[in-house]
Design a protein around this motif. Structure first.
Motif, mmCIF file in Angstrom:
data_model
loop_
_atom_site.group_PDB
_atom_site.id
_atom_site.type_symbol
_atom_site.label_atom_id
_atom_site.label_comp_id
_atom_site.label_asym_id
_atom_site.label_seq_id
_atom_site.Cartn_x
_atom_site.Cartn_y
_atom_site.Cartn_z
ATOM 1 N N VAL A 6 92.720 11.704 -16.666
ATOM 2 C CA VAL A 6 92.371 10.874 -17.816
ATOM 3 C C VAL A 6 90.851 10.792 -17.906
ATOM 4 C CG1 VAL A 6 92.528 8.576 -18.858
ATOM 5 C CG2 VAL A 6 94.485 9.515 -17.612
ATOM 6 N N SER A 7 90.321 11.163 -19.045
ATOM 7 C CA SER A 7 88.867 11.127 -19.239
ATOM 8 C C SER A 7 88.507 9.920 -20.093
ATOM 9 C CB SER A 7 88.386 12.410 -19.924
ATOM 10 O OG SER A 7 86.980 12.404 -20.049
ATOM 11 N N THR A 8 87.670 9.049 -19.545
ATOM 12 C CA THR A 8 87.207 7.865 -20.264
ATOM 13 C C THR A 8 85.705 7.955 -20.468
ATOM 14 O OG1 THR A 8 86.853 6.621 -18.214
ATOM 15 C CG2 THR A 8 89.040 6.471 -19.233
ATOM 16 N N THR A 9 85.197 7.127 -21.376
ATOM 17 C CA THR A 9 83.776 7.206 -21.705
ATOM 18 C C THR A 9 83.155 5.820 -21.763
ATOM 19 O OG1 THR A 9 84.232 9.166 -23.050
ATOM 20 C CG2 THR A 9 82.090 8.125 -23.334
ATOM 21 N N LEU A 10 82.018 5.673 -21.127
ATOM 22 C CA LEU A 10 81.189 4.488 -21.275
ATOM 23 C C LEU A 10 79.965 4.882 -22.093
ATOM 24 C CD1 LEU A 10 81.347 2.912 -17.676
ATOM 25 C CD2 LEU A 10 82.701 2.315 -19.691
ATOM 26 N N GLY A 11 79.994 4.567 -23.381
ATOM 27 C CA GLY A 11 78.909 4.945 -24.271
ATOM 28 C C GLY A 11 79.184 6.270 -24.955
ATOM 29 N N THR A 12 80.130 6.293 -25.913
ATOM 30 C CA THR A 12 80.492 7.543 -26.577
ATOM 31 C C THR A 12 79.309 8.118 -27.350
ATOM 32 O OG1 THR A 12 81.271 6.310 -28.508
ATOM 33 C CG2 THR A 12 82.910 6.878 -26.827
ATOM 34 N N CYS A 15 78.933 6.697 -31.315
ATOM 35 C CA CYS A 15 78.461 5.341 -31.653
ATOM 36 C C CYS A 15 78.237 4.464 -30.428
ATOM 37 C CB CYS A 15 79.437 4.663 -32.611
ATOM 38 S SG CYS A 15 81.093 4.408 -31.929
ATOM 39 N N CYS A 16 78.212 5.041 -29.240
ATOM 40 C CA CYS A 16 77.963 4.302 -27.996
ATOM 41 C C CYS A 16 78.993 3.187 -27.805
ATOM 42 C CB CYS A 16 76.547 3.737 -27.966
ATOM 43 S SG CYS A 16 75.959 3.358 -26.287
ATOM 44 N N SER A 17 80.264 3.514 -28.012
ATOM 45 C CA SER A 17 81.343 2.565 -27.747
ATOM 46 C C SER A 17 81.828 2.739 -26.312
ATOM 47 C CB SER A 17 82.502 2.787 -28.733
ATOM 48 O OG SER A 17 82.984 4.117 -28.645
ATOM 49 N N PHE A 18 82.548 1.737 -25.808
ATOM 50 C CA PHE A 18 82.923 1.700 -24.399
ATOM 51 C C PHE A 18 84.429 1.565 -24.240
ATOM 52 C CE2 PHE A 18 78.550 0.568 -24.632
ATOM 53 C CZ PHE A 18 77.972 0.999 -23.453
ATOM 54 N N ASP A 19 85.027 2.492 -23.485
ATOM 55 C CA ASP A 19 86.452 2.374 -23.174
ATOM 56 C C ASP A 19 86.691 1.180 -22.259
ATOM 57 O OD1 ASP A 19 87.495 4.501 -24.653
ATOM 58 O OD2 ASP A 19 87.043 5.958 -23.088
ATOM 59 N N ASN A 20 87.879 0.602 -22.374
ATOM 60 C CA ASN A 20 88.242 -0.558 -21.561
ATOM 61 C C ASN A 20 88.838 -0.069 -20.243
ATOM 62 O OD1 ASN A 20 89.232 -2.942 -20.462
ATOM 63 N ND2 ASN A 20 89.820 -3.767 -22.458
ATOM 64 N N LEU A 21 87.966 0.136 -19.252
ATOM 65 C CA LEU A 21 88.416 0.693 -17.979
ATOM 66 C C LEU A 21 89.351 -0.244 -17.237
ATOM 67 C CD1 LEU A 21 85.108 2.251 -16.570
ATOM 68 C CD2 LEU A 21 86.731 3.212 -18.209
ATOM 69 N N PHE A 51 73.403 -5.135 -18.018
ATOM 70 C CA PHE A 51 74.312 -4.180 -18.658
ATOM 71 C C PHE A 51 75.543 -3.861 -17.802
ATOM 72 C CE2 PHE A 51 70.174 -2.779 -20.681
ATOM 73 C CZ PHE A 51 70.440 -3.420 -21.873
ATOM 74 N N LYS A 52 75.575 -4.340 -16.586
ATOM 75 C CA LYS A 52 76.691 -4.024 -15.689
ATOM 76 C C LYS A 52 78.057 -4.490 -16.206
ATOM 77 C CE LYS A 52 74.108 -3.498 -11.374
ATOM 78 N NZ LYS A 52 74.384 -2.059 -11.250
ATOM 79 N N PRO A 53 78.150 -5.607 -16.965
ATOM 80 C CA PRO A 53 79.471 -5.978 -17.502
ATOM 81 C C PRO A 53 80.117 -4.893 -18.366
ATOM 82 C CG PRO A 53 77.983 -7.842 -17.654
ATOM 83 C CD PRO A 53 77.147 -6.675 -17.212
ATOM 84 N N LEU A 54 79.300 -3.993 -18.931
ATOM 85 C CA LEU A 54 79.846 -2.914 -19.759
ATOM 86 C C LEU A 54 80.653 -1.916 -18.936
ATOM 87 C CD1 LEU A 54 76.705 -2.223 -21.997
ATOM 88 C CD2 LEU A 54 78.827 -3.357 -22.689
ATOM 89 N N MET A 55 80.483 -1.918 -17.608
ATOM 90 C CA MET A 55 81.218 -0.982 -16.760
ATOM 91 C C MET A 55 82.355 -1.680 -16.009
ATOM 92 S SD MET A 55 78.203 -0.398 -13.897
ATOM 93 C CE MET A 55 79.040 0.902 -13.030
ATOM 94 N N ARG A 56 82.810 -2.807 -16.532
ATOM 95 C CA ARG A 56 83.913 -3.524 -15.888
ATOM 96 C C ARG A 56 85.130 -2.605 -15.754
ATOM 97 N NH1 ARG A 56 83.904 -7.385 -19.082
ATOM 98 N NH2 ARG A 56 82.555 -8.786 -17.895
ATOM 99 N N GLY A 57 85.695 -2.545 -14.561
ATOM 100 C CA GLY A 57 86.828 -1.661 -14.306
ATOM 101 C C GLY A 57 86.437 -0.357 -13.650
#
Length: 227
Positions: A6-12, A15-21, A51-57
């Motif tokens: 499964v490939s997820t993205t933090l900052g697409t 539009c720099c959107s974030f997957d919910n890990l 910015f660390k909350p953006l990488m939750r999970g």
């Protein structure tokens, strides 16, 4: 057909959107799937505590990559990847014919087992020089300045009723468009790039043509944003 990756993205890119890990990760762990996290651009911003909350999970990740050449003052190309279980990676890529074997395999990391090419360029030194030159606080200040400048540009766009912002601006990327057709926005972008003074790139967000403004100049100032 059993999914295994499964490939997820933090900052697409678009539009720099974030997957919910924190939602995707438990599912991957339940079924034993490898969850890769692509943080090519935004991953560099996680140097900053705010910015660390953006990488939750992220604790569910099997691998996680960033590109220092995108936002960490390192010239192209330079990519870093962390792997939770190096054995699973290297066993999938091991190349060990007789003519490549040597007597030091137990004492050193042999990078031919870590990727498709048998050899690789030495990229570590230039990144080491950047880290030593700027230090952690210097790199944090650099990233924070770009994020501040992006918010300034966003405010200018929002102050003009002819335009709309098409993304939630969290880092250095602002997606905006004229209120109107995609064709109108394509013409605007062509005019911007034809000027030779600015360069922007389009994307499709929610099936709308948007213009991507990203702060990338190393010494960008508020005056540049105003201009």
């Amino acid at each position: 057909m059993v999914p295994f990756f499964v490939s997820t993205t933090l900052g697409t890119t678009s539009c720099c959107s974030f997957d919910n890990l924190s939602e995707i990760g438990p599912v991957c762990r339940k079924f034993g799937a490898w969850m890769h996290v692509d943080g090519a651009y935004a991953g560099n911003a996680f140097l900053c505590p705010e910015f660390k909350p953006l990488m939750r999970g992220i604790e569910y990740a099997s691998s996680f990559n960033t590109n220092p050449n995108k936002w960490l003052l390192t010239n192209f190309d330079c990519s870093t990847m962390w792997v939770r279980d190096r054995y699973r990676l290297t066993q999938a890529l091991v190349v060990d014919p007789l003519y490549l074997q040597h007597g030091y395999s137990d004492q050193s990391i042999d990078y031919r087992h870590w990727g498709i090419p048998l050899s690789r360029r030495f990229r570590a030194l230039k990144l080491w020089f950047v880290l030593r030159s700027y230090g952690l606080e210097g790199l944090r200040a650099y990233i924070r300045n770009h994020c501040m400048l992006a918010k300034k540009f966003e405010a200018l766009v929002r102050a003009d009723s002819r335009f709309e912002v098409a993304n939630e601006v969290k880092l250095g990327l602002v997606c905006f468009r004229l209120r109107g057709s995609d064709t109108l926005n394509q013409k605007l972008l062509s005019s911007i790039n034809a000027s030779g003074r600015l360069h922007m790139v389009p994307a499709s967000v929610n099936e709308k043509y948007v213009i991507r403004f990203c702060v990338v100049a190393q010494d960008a100032t508020e005056q540049d944003i105003g201009e």
